[in-house]
Design a protein around this motif. Structure first.
Motif: not given
Length: 144
Positions: A99-106, A108-116
């Protein structure tokens, strides 16, 4: 939680609806804060071209029609960002954990879409719309 955004909207409604330019002391009394905080907010909004300040007679006035002032513009001005940014990701996840290895990119993409999506929504909300809702609420309360 940061209250600059709501304080800025409160400030802009006061400035917009006042027949005379409002001073930072006048605004602070309504917002429930101190005048120096209001001066910081108004300086940011002046820099963004949302309001004007008047030296000789004192106070602030809107530099734009309330229909043209979007919530996105207000947010970016007072939060001092070029685009809507709400979510941050923790910086030091453990790379040896799946989870630690993959959490940031996952995230990051989700948060960026919510902010858009939030940005698109804020672009459609205007100061005039907020003023209208406030006037309707006041009328409703007066009838009760």
């Amino acid at each position: 939680m940061d209250t600059k955004f709501s304080s800025a909207i409160h400030t802009l409604i006061l400035i917009s609806e006042s027949p005379l330019p409002m001073t930072s002391d006048d605004i602070a009394a309504s917002v429930g804060t101190n005048a120096s905080y209001i001066r910081k907010l108004t300086a940011l909004m002046k820099k963004a071209g949302i309001i004007d300040s008047h030296r000789g007679r004192g106070g602030f006035s809107l530099a734009k029609d309330p229909e043209k002032v979007t919530f996105a513009e207000i947010y970016c001005a007072v939060m001092e960002v070029g685009e809507i940014h709400v979510f941050d990701i923790h910086q030091n996840p453990n790379d040896s954990c799946i989870v630690g290895k993959n959490i940031q990119p996952v995230l990051g993409d989700m948060f960026h879409e919510m902010e858009r999506e939030l940005s698109r929504s804020l672009e459609h909300m205007t100061l005039a719309g907020c003023i209208s809702k406030m006037k309707n609420r006041i009328k409703k309360e007066d009838r009760q």
